[in-house]
Design a protein around this motif. Structure first.
Motif, PDB file in Angstrom:
ATOM      1  N   LEU A   1       0.849  -1.206   0.000  1.00 17.46           N
ATOM      2  CA  LEU A   1       0.000   0.000   0.000  1.00 17.46           C
ATOM      3  C   LEU A   1       0.872   1.239   0.000  1.00 17.46           C
ATOM      4  CD1 LEU A   1      -2.816  -0.681   2.609  1.00 17.46           C
ATOM      5  CD2 LEU A   1      -3.126   0.140   0.292  1.00 17.46           C
TER       6      LEU A   1
ATOM      7  N   CYS B   1      -2.781  -2.190   9.791  1.00 17.47           N
ATOM      8  CA  CYS B   1      -3.156  -1.139   8.842  1.00 17.47           C
ATOM      9  C   CYS B   1      -4.555  -0.633   9.166  1.00 17.47           C
ATOM     10  CB  CYS B   1      -3.110  -1.683   7.417  1.00 17.47           C
ATOM     11  SG  CYS B   1      -3.662  -0.483   6.202  1.00 17.47           S
ATOM     12  N   VAL B   2      -4.764   0.665   9.000  1.00 19.23           N
ATOM     13  CA  VAL B   2      -6.051   1.291   9.312  1.00 19.23           C
ATOM     14  C   VAL B   2      -7.160   0.758   8.393  1.00 19.23           C
ATOM     15  CG1 VAL B   2      -5.760   3.304   7.792  1.00 19.23           C
ATOM     16  CG2 VAL B   2      -7.056   3.537   9.940  1.00 19.23           C
TER      17      VAL B   2
ATOM     18  N   TRP C   1       0.236   3.305   8.739  1.00 20.43           N
ATOM     19  CA  TRP C   1       0.501   4.465   7.873  1.00 20.43           C
ATOM     20  C   TRP C   1       1.578   5.370   8.484  1.00 20.43           C
ATOM     21  CZ3 TRP C   1      -4.067   5.630  10.863  1.00 20.43           C
ATOM     22  CH2 TRP C   1      -4.092   6.884  11.461  1.00 20.43           C
TER      23      TRP C   1
HETATM   24 MO   LIG Z   1      -2.524   2.039   5.473  1.00 22.76          MO
END
Ligand SMILES: [Mo]
Ligand SMILES: Nc1nc2c(c(=O)[nH]1)N[C@H]1C(S)=C(S)[C@@H](COP(=O)(O)O)O[C@H]1N2
Length: 193
Positions: A27, A72-73, A154
């Motif tokens: 990502l 990860c969000v 992130w």
């Molecule tokens: Mo992310």
């Protein structure tokens, strides 16, 4: 030195709202920065103080082994990953004495992300250059990426280029777009807006 991320020892290791994946998804913004071990430079700054490390300078510093989980969000978590790198504290101490309250990390693809200094300096926060016994693959942010396992993924800037220590918080790429200034996955600090 071996560091076991404290969050991996929780009875319930998976934060609320997360599911487990086998492979780490790739990502990023989709920019492909021209960066490798040979042209890599990491700039550290606090006001007028500045230091620049190349790849050899970085890997000459004391090495740590990190075992951690990634959250990860977007709700995937990868449990049990192994990295090598340099403790963020080691790098921070190169500028000592300083009294910064926040950090803004920058990347070669134009990305940036901010966090409070206490998360940046946690025992399991590292500047990583190896993943599962090999150089960090380019698609996972190699040659050098930040790893802040105590915060959503992130905050772990890939293709790390600069660490700015600051007294007043400044927002990074996703934080400007509404994501949380801290981002603790166990507190579900996903968005600020
Ligand atoms: Mo992310
Ligand atoms: N330089 C850079 N770092 C970044 C990003 C990015 O777009 N650029 N995306 C972040 C996000 S949202 C996540 S989930 C992870 C993904 O890392 P991975 O591709 O190694 O799984 O990197 C983070 N670090």
């Amino acid at each position: 030195m071996k560091i076991i991320s404290p969050d991996t020892k929780r009875i319930n290791r998976l934060p609320p709202g997360q599911y487990e994946v086998d492979e780490i998804p790739v990502l990023d913004l989709g920019n492909k920065p021209d960066i490798n071990k040979n042209n890599f430079k990491l700039e550290l700054s606090y006001n007028d103080k500045k230091t620049v490390l190349d790849f050899n300078n970085l890997t000459s510093l004391p090495e740590v082994d990190l075992y951690c989980d990634l959250h990860c969000v977007t709700t995937w978590s990868k449990l049990g990953t192994n990295w090598k790198g340099v403790s963020t504290k080691t790098v921070y101490d190169l500028l000592t004495p300083i009294s910064a309250k926040f950090v803004l990390a920058y990347s070669y693809d134009g990305y940036s992300t901010n966090m409070p200094i206490d998360y940046f300096l946690k025992e399991d926060s590292i500047i990583g250059y190896s993943y599962e016994g090999k150089d960090i693959p380019y698609h996972y942010g190699g040659p050098v990426r930040l790893l802040i396992p105590s915060l959503y993924y992130w905050k772990s800037a890939k293709w790390l280029s600069k660490i700015e220590f600051i007294d007043e918080d400044k927002r990074g790429y996703w934080e400007e777009r509404g994501y949380h200034d801290i981002g603790d996955p166990f507190l579900e600090q996903r968005r600020r807006l």
